[in-house]
Design an enzyme around this catalytic site. Sequence first.
Site, PDB file in Angstrom:
ATOM      1  CG  ASP A 122      -1.789   1.210   1.332  1.00 24.06           C
ATOM      2  OD1 ASP A 122      -2.964   1.095   0.954  1.00 24.06           O
ATOM      3  OD2 ASP A 122      -1.323   2.269   1.784  1.00 24.06           O
ATOM      4  CE1 TYR A 140       0.402   7.824   2.851  1.00 25.74           C
ATOM      5  CE2 TYR A 140       0.675   5.601   2.024  1.00 25.74           C
ATOM      6  CZ  TYR A 140      -0.073   6.541   2.700  1.00 25.74           C
ATOM      7  OH  TYR A 140      -1.282   6.182   3.220  1.00 25.74           O
ATOM      8  CE  LYS A 170      -3.933   4.796   0.764  1.00 22.86           C
ATOM      9  NZ  LYS A 170      -2.531   4.383   0.797  1.00 22.86           N
ATOM     10  CG  HIS A 183      -4.749   9.966   0.475  1.00 26.25           C
ATOM     11  ND1 HIS A 183      -3.397   9.905   0.245  1.00 26.25           N
ATOM     12  CD2 HIS A 183      -4.917   9.503   1.732  1.00 26.25           C
ATOM     13  CE1 HIS A 183      -2.777   9.431   1.313  1.00 26.25           C
ATOM     14  NE2 HIS A 183      -3.680   9.180   2.233  1.00 26.25           N
TER      15      HIS A 183
END
Length: 320
Positions: free
Chosen positions: A53, A58, A88, A121
Site C-alpha cells: 500500500d 508518501y 492513492k 485519499h
Amino acid sequence: MAGGGVMMIPCVTLNTGHAMPVLGLGTGSSRTPEDLAATLLHAVRHLGYRHLDTASLYGTERAVGAAVADAVRSGAVASRADLFVTSKLWIADARPDRVVPALRESLARLGLDYLDLFLVHWPVALAAAGDGSKDLQVEFDMEGVWRGMEECHRLGLARSVGVSNFSAAKMSRLLAFAVVPPAVNQVEMNVGWRQEKLREVCAENGVVVTAFSPLGALGSDWGSNAVMESGVLRDVAARRGKTVAQVALRWLHEQGVGFVARSFNKERLKQNMDIFDWELTDDDKEMIMQIPQRRACQGEFFVSPNGPYKSLEELWDGEI
C-alpha cells in the site's frame, strides 16, 4: 503455505471480482528506511506479503515499484499479477481533469501498467497544485472526481477503485450516483475506533472496509496509544501468549475487514502475519468492546474558517 514455506494471507473478493489480500503492508511514514525496497522484497519473499500500500503523498511509489520488479525478477513471485498494489489520489489532484493524469504519473513512478486498487485519499480538493495550504482548499467535486476514477477503471489503469477517509454519510452520497461503485473505503479503524456506523453502510453496499492505523499509529504526529498501550489488550495478549499487536490485528480480521499495517522491522512484520490460525474467545471480544472510542486521525488540517469544511463535524458529517 505459499511457495517457499511462507504463510498464505487470506483474501477478500472485491465487488469487481478481484481478490485483495486482507493484510497489506503500509509504506506511509515519516521514518521510511532508505532501503525500503529491500525491506518490502524481504516481506514478499520470506514472509508471504502480497499487498503493498502506497500513495503519491508518501513518496514511496518508486520504492514499491522497485520491490515489485525485484520480486518478479528474482522469482519471489511468478508474475506481477501475484501482487496487489494500492495507491492513492492526493488532494492536489482531486479535480475531475487531474484524476487520470495523476494515476498515470503514479504508474510511471511505480513502473507499472496498472494498479490493483486506486483510492481517493481524502474528500478534500485544492484549487490548484500547491503545498496543501488551507486557503487553497475548494469544494470537493465528489461526482466529478469519481467520474475520473471510473474512467481510470474503464481504461484498465486501475482494476478496482475506491475511497479513503469517507464518512458513512459521504459513502451514501457517493453510492447514490456511482456507476462503478467503490470497492474499498480505507479508514482509520482499530479497537480504539471501531467505525460501526461506517461499516454498516459499507456492508450493505458490498464495499470492503480496510483499516489504516490498525495499531493506532503510536509515534506518529496524530497517533494514539489506545491500542499498543491498552491494558485490556495486554491482558488478552498475556492470556493467549500473543503480542498486543497480534490481538489487535486478529480482532480486525474477525470483524471481516482488511487492514494495512506499517512496520519496517522484520520481526514485527513476521509477527503481524501470525494471526490467521487462532481465534479470540467470547470473553476476549467482550473485554475489547469496553475499550473507549476516540478518532485519532481527526484531519484538523482540512478544517478552516475560509474552506469548505469549517469544523471537524462538517468534515466527518458528525461522525466524530
